[in-house]
Motif scaffolding. Sequence first.
Motif, PDB file in Angstrom:
ATOM      1  N   PRO A 196       9.464  -1.664   3.684  1.00  0.00           N
ATOM      2  CA  PRO A 196       9.426  -0.568   3.340  1.00  0.00           C
ATOM      3  C   PRO A 196       8.851  -0.241   2.024  1.00  0.00           C
ATOM      4  O   PRO A 196       8.983  -0.847   1.068  1.00  0.00           O
ATOM      5  CB  PRO A 196      10.726  -0.185   3.296  1.00  0.00           C
ATOM      6  CG  PRO A 196      11.898  -0.986   4.069  1.00  0.00           C
ATOM      7  CD  PRO A 196      10.787  -2.429   3.824  1.00  0.00           C
ATOM      8  N   ALA A 197       7.577   0.596   2.226  1.00  0.00           N
ATOM      9  CA  ALA A 197       6.862   0.937   0.818  1.00  0.00           C
ATOM     10  C   ALA A 197       7.649   1.713  -0.124  1.00  0.00           C
ATOM     11  O   ALA A 197       7.411   1.719  -1.165  1.00  0.00           O
ATOM     12  CB  ALA A 197       5.718   1.749   1.068  1.00  0.00           C
ATOM     13  N   SER A 198       9.176   2.028   0.276  1.00  0.00           N
ATOM     14  CA  SER A 198       9.813   2.821  -0.676  1.00  0.00           C
ATOM     15  C   SER A 198      10.520   1.939  -1.881  1.00  0.00           C
ATOM     16  O   SER A 198      10.657   2.342  -2.624  1.00  0.00           O
ATOM     17  CB  SER A 198      10.883   3.559   0.113  1.00  0.00           C
ATOM     18  OG  SER A 198      11.531   2.697   0.911  1.00  0.00           O
ATOM     19  N   TYR A 199      10.528   0.428  -1.513  1.00  0.00           N
ATOM     20  CA  TYR A 199      11.111  -0.231  -2.440  1.00  0.00           C
ATOM     21  C   TYR A 199      10.619  -1.706  -2.526  1.00  0.00           C
ATOM     22  O   TYR A 199      11.046  -2.744  -3.338  1.00  0.00           O
ATOM     23  CB  TYR A 199      12.661  -0.319  -2.285  1.00  0.00           C
ATOM     24  CG  TYR A 199      13.332  -1.114  -1.166  1.00  0.00           C
ATOM     25  CD1 TYR A 199      13.207  -0.633   0.278  1.00  0.00           C
ATOM     26  CD2 TYR A 199      13.575  -2.370  -1.180  1.00  0.00           C
ATOM     27  CE1 TYR A 199      13.847  -1.437   1.116  1.00  0.00           C
ATOM     28  CE2 TYR A 199      14.259  -3.273  -0.007  1.00  0.00           C
ATOM     29  CZ  TYR A 199      14.284  -2.514   0.905  1.00  0.00           C
ATOM     30  OH  TYR A 199      14.758  -3.294   2.047  1.00  0.00           O
ATOM     31  N   PHE A 213       9.308   8.840  -7.701  1.00  0.00           N
ATOM     32  CA  PHE A 213       8.638   9.482  -6.497  1.00  0.00           C
ATOM     33  C   PHE A 213       7.101   9.108  -6.449  1.00  0.00           C
ATOM     34  O   PHE A 213       6.429   8.454  -5.794  1.00  0.00           O
ATOM     35  CB  PHE A 213       8.783  10.937  -6.421  1.00  0.00           C
ATOM     36  CG  PHE A 213       7.889  11.521  -5.170  1.00  0.00           C
ATOM     37  CD1 PHE A 213       8.325  11.343  -4.122  1.00  0.00           C
ATOM     38  CD2 PHE A 213       6.817  12.509  -5.669  1.00  0.00           C
ATOM     39  CE1 PHE A 213       7.799  11.718  -3.198  1.00  0.00           C
ATOM     40  CE2 PHE A 213       6.168  13.002  -4.785  1.00  0.00           C
ATOM     41  CZ  PHE A 213       6.590  12.762  -3.107  1.00  0.00           C
ATOM     42  N   MET A 214       6.560   9.378  -7.889  1.00  0.00           N
ATOM     43  CA  MET A 214       5.021   9.205  -7.731  1.00  0.00           C
ATOM     44  C   MET A 214       4.587   7.642  -7.890  1.00  0.00           C
ATOM     45  O   MET A 214       3.602   7.311  -7.313  1.00  0.00           O
ATOM     46  CB  MET A 214       4.301   9.680  -9.200  1.00  0.00           C
ATOM     47  CG  MET A 214       4.491  11.297  -9.307  1.00  0.00           C
ATOM     48  SD  MET A 214       3.710  12.100  -7.706  1.00  0.00           S
ATOM     49  CE  MET A 214       1.991  11.296  -7.664  1.00  0.00           C
ATOM     50  N   ARG A 216       6.079   5.317  -5.983  1.00  0.00           N
ATOM     51  CA  ARG A 216       6.235   5.258  -4.371  1.00  0.00           C
ATOM     52  C   ARG A 216       5.044   5.722  -3.824  1.00  0.00           C
ATOM     53  O   ARG A 216       4.393   4.948  -2.781  1.00  0.00           O
ATOM     54  CB  ARG A 216       7.470   5.803  -3.825  1.00  0.00           C
ATOM     55  CG  ARG A 216       8.729   5.387  -4.159  1.00  0.00           C
ATOM     56  CD  ARG A 216       9.999   5.525  -3.366  1.00  0.00           C
ATOM     57  NE  ARG A 216      10.455   6.783  -3.687  1.00  0.00           N
ATOM     58  CZ  ARG A 216      10.482   7.948  -2.755  1.00  0.00           C
ATOM     59  NH1 ARG A 216      10.091   7.745  -1.694  1.00  0.00           N
ATOM     60  NH2 ARG A 216      10.993   9.108  -3.365  1.00  0.00           N
ATOM     61  N   VAL A 217       4.449   7.203  -4.172  1.00  0.00           N
ATOM     62  CA  VAL A 217       3.268   7.614  -3.739  1.00  0.00           C
ATOM     63  C   VAL A 217       2.106   6.384  -3.864  1.00  0.00           C
ATOM     64  O   VAL A 217       1.507   5.975  -3.023  1.00  0.00           O
ATOM     65  CB  VAL A 217       2.833   8.861  -4.441  1.00  0.00           C
ATOM     66  CG1 VAL A 217       1.584   9.315  -3.882  1.00  0.00           C
ATOM     67  CG2 VAL A 217       3.835  10.083  -3.942  1.00  0.00           C
ATOM     68  N   MET A 220       2.325   3.373  -1.928  1.00  0.00           N
ATOM     69  CA  MET A 220       1.891   3.621  -0.408  1.00  0.00           C
ATOM     70  C   MET A 220       0.412   3.766  -0.473  1.00  0.00           C
ATOM     71  O   MET A 220       0.020   2.918   0.685  1.00  0.00           O
ATOM     72  CB  MET A 220       2.642   5.131  -0.025  1.00  0.00           C
ATOM     73  CG  MET A 220       2.105   5.489   1.363  1.00  0.00           C
ATOM     74  SD  MET A 220       2.853   4.435   2.718  1.00  0.00           S
ATOM     75  CE  MET A 220       4.170   5.135   2.928  1.00  0.00           C
ATOM     76  N   LEU A 221      -0.318   4.118  -1.159  1.00  0.00           N
ATOM     77  CA  LEU A 221      -1.721   4.255  -1.485  1.00  0.00           C
ATOM     78  C   LEU A 221      -2.467   2.743  -1.336  1.00  0.00           C
ATOM     79  O   LEU A 221      -3.253   2.602  -0.857  1.00  0.00           O
ATOM     80  CB  LEU A 221      -2.098   5.218  -2.403  1.00  0.00           C
ATOM     81  CG  LEU A 221      -2.044   6.716  -2.407  1.00  0.00           C
ATOM     82  CD1 LEU A 221      -2.416   7.444  -3.502  1.00  0.00           C
ATOM     83  CD2 LEU A 221      -2.764   7.361  -1.229  1.00  0.00           C
TER      84      LEU A 221
END
Lengths: 533, 533
Positions: A196-199, A213-214, A216-217, A220-221
């Motif tokens: 998961p790209a969230s953590y 949040f940023m 995590r963005v 993801m990129l």
Amino acid sequence: MELLPAFTTVVLAVALAFMNAASVQAGKVLVFPVDGSHWLNMNLLVEGLHTRGHEVTVVRTSTSWYIKEQSPHYNSITIPMSKAMNMESQDFFVDLLGRMLVLQREKDSMISWVSFYREMLTLLYSLHHQACQVAVKIFENKALMQSLRDAQYDVVLMDPGLPIGVLVAHELKLPTVFNVRWITSGEGHFLVAPSPASYVPVCGCAVTDNMAFMQRVKNMLFFLWNTAVDTLVVCPHYNRLVDKYLEPGTNFYQLLQGAHIWLMRVDFVFEFPRPTMPNIVYIGGFQCKPSKPLPADLEDFVQSSGEHGVILMSLGSLVKGLPIEITNCIASAFAQLPQKVIWRHAGETPSTLGNNTMLVKWIPQNDLLGHPKVRAFVSHGGTNGIYEAIYHGVPIVGVPLLFDQFDNILRMEVRGAAKVVDVTKLTSQNFVQVLQEVLHNTSYRDNMKRMSDLHRDRPMHPLDTALFWTEFVMRNKGAAHLRTESYKLPWYSYHSLDVVCLLLAVLSLLATGTVMLIYCLCFKLCRRKDKQE
Amino acid sequence: MELLPAFTTVVLAVALAFMNAASVQAGKVLVFPVDGSHWLNMNLLVEGLHTRGHEVTVVRTSTSWYIKEQSPHYNSITIPMSKAMNMESQDFFVDLLGRMLVLQREKDSMISWVSFYREMLTLLYSLHHQACQVAVKIFENKALMQSLRDAQYDVVLMDPGLPIGVLVAHELKLPTVFNVRWITSGEGHFLVAPSPASYVPVCGCAVTDNMAFMQRVKNMLFFLWNTAVDTLVVCPHYNRLVDKYLEPGTNFYQLLQGAHIWLMRVDFVFEFPRPTMPNIVYIGGFQCKPSKPLPADLEDFVQSSGEHGVILMSLGSLVKGLPIEITNCIASAFAQLPQKVIWRHAGETPSTLGNNTMLVKWIPQNDLLGHPKVRAFVSHGGTNGIYEAIYHGVPIVGVPLLFDQFDNILRMEVRGAAKVVDVTKLTSQNFVQVLQEVLHNTSYRDNMKRMSDLHRDRPMHPLDTALFWTEFVMRNKGAAHLRTESYKLPWYSYHSLDVVCLLLAVLSLLATGTVMLIYCLCFKLCRRKDKQE
């Protein structure tokens, strides 16, 4: 409560058991290594397998940099190549590093950076192109292929950084064992375990497992970028090979995902915890071992440091990599300290060098890190050095230069076991400050000591673990029961999107049906009322 | 290639190392077990910890079924309860089983089934309600809480099937180790590891890891149902406790997810491979051990079977569970075989019993399964029995009756090591057919032998693994470096839905902007043309 880890005893006992097991009939291992520092790791496994009585055959090219043709530990198969890629020389990295430093220091234009990255991508392209050339030479050489078949190997052990071995293993119908941290698309886990790209930080993103949040963005990129590069730049090479030499319907990614055992050069003392799979075996720090006594001259120098102790500095294979203005700053910082310094250095001698600093071409790094007088380790953040520092509990001053080194040092920094110096902003003043903080703030050494305790507290040495699972695959002709077949699902099925769509459709139908039913009933009721009226 | 697994040697060596380590200063363990068959497993860990010199304290209720107040291996804390739930008696299960069989055999109406499931949910509700009553008695007893604080335990070892221990551990600020397969919402992995419903079977769904589309739909529905039951029926109990006794902001799920080590009673020889986490340690089959010689009378009976060998039958604790018409069919099937049969049976003696069948109230199951004359094991599919059968390589005739037994037997069936009999359709003829197939088709024994080899081929016995990691948590005051903090993320952040929304919004804005720009340009261009014309 004070329970000794019993680590040494268990290791001894397991070693004893291994020695007993070594008397049984031996097997045959075919190895596809990656050159450079990767080979240093792979060679440890090769030596271990040889010691345990197995016949090891290493596939190398005639232009190999580190992998020798003759060795007491293995036979080699040499694939003739006309010229080595320029990447296979130390000067290439020195040049690359120099240009990156100039770009970073001078805050050059966006265009310079884009052009630099374009060049990097071209290099990546060429690297995999050359690896595939090797594969072509193997597949086209019918006699060689036949001899590989006739040899009846038990397993293919390989580094999937340049994954031509999976194609040959598939052709020979042999199970594969990966000695891995990096694959073509980045960190190895991303290909085989949910990530998961969230953590789970993507390599190069310089974030931890606790992201705002940023971040995590950004993560993801980076993930999307890595995937795009892999799909567009790297994989087409291997797909062409698969189409040409393997049976129709074979998928390159599935060959990688189908490895039986992933010997992952990771330990969670160092890496952030993340999902894993039953066939991933963690062998991080498998190169670590107790230190041996130092040569007499080095021991004398170390002892001369008295109570202040010694600082060790090494930038790995990039010993000539730093420009002279930076090495001058470093040398002058060292000169201000009461500690003695041992500096693995191969370039121009800095003019500001102090009397307390000894420049050497090579150091017995593990033996020095294990010496009780060593107080700090100035390192570029290569994983080998970091694991040795963890093993011996020496805090780090990180000077990351290239690739994964930034992420590696970050992992040590968030655990309070390292302090990082930005090489583009390095001055004598800030470097000496960082050194003094790591030397005098005891938290760095305490945190490193705790990491060392955790790292050593395991039932079996990671090198023994690696050998056990390689032999497991040899004994049992694979380890398919530990490997999911989920990678054969289309991505939308894997993520249950088709199921969710069906369930939503059914729900919508039911909802619509109910609404229509109510509507019809109301309508009839009204009509009946109207008629009655 | 034939390499011996060296299993025995390694086990011996590790045992030796453990014995050495046992001489160090011991710790204190607080245990929250679950009664019934779960206790049989937990007791092995308790005995192991006691043997290694630790002081173990077990929390039990005054109405405990299996957990004795006095034991040479542990001290106990007894929570006084006025009456036991009816579930804590064997007759309850016999009654439950009888009614389920009637429902299944007679294909009763939907209404009967719904009413049956409603009753099951009420039971589940009562079970957790009673567990919470125990927790209330602990928290309300200030003297007891103070004595628990004063005792300065090192770790809370618990079975999270009835997870009141996590609340107490949180209050005492102690790390938790789970001895787990089941949690409140189903299989333990689902709470802590990514569990894609596309290939991870949900308990009760009776599917494998290779599902067709409609099976995946069914699996998803089971997952949603389990989640709903857990959220609506089970968790409210614990949430009330958390709100009342723990500090504000504490979340019950997060207490469960925050366990330091999950000792998972799973081995991937048995379970389908699936994603896992660094703090999950697999100890499936930790109760297995080499067989001991049989009592003389049993050995004589076994030897009297000659070349035909022996069939072993046991339905675990449900020995009285089957109606007499079914046991008659089974007995008459056995009577047709040349094998001898040992049947653990406690109900009415079947009228069709053959001379070859010995009925016994209790059997030394592990010792019998390890006897070379035993040819097949007729089992209800409890995990303890299955792991013992795997360990000794005895093929299974499965007669699943309740709960996870259907899923357990299915796992053995898809690996070709068991054949299942539907108890609601069991006749003398089809039962004898199944028995003969398992006895005479060598593939069952061969597959079981292969599973046995894989299961035994590991560097360390799973019981030693369990003890090692429990002590690891005691030594290091937890294992936080192996545990992700991802469970603290909101679900939409965990799945990056917020990030995806942002990226899609930016993409849409860019696309709209581009379209509008092109539109404006075209419009201006047209107007200029019009003017020119």
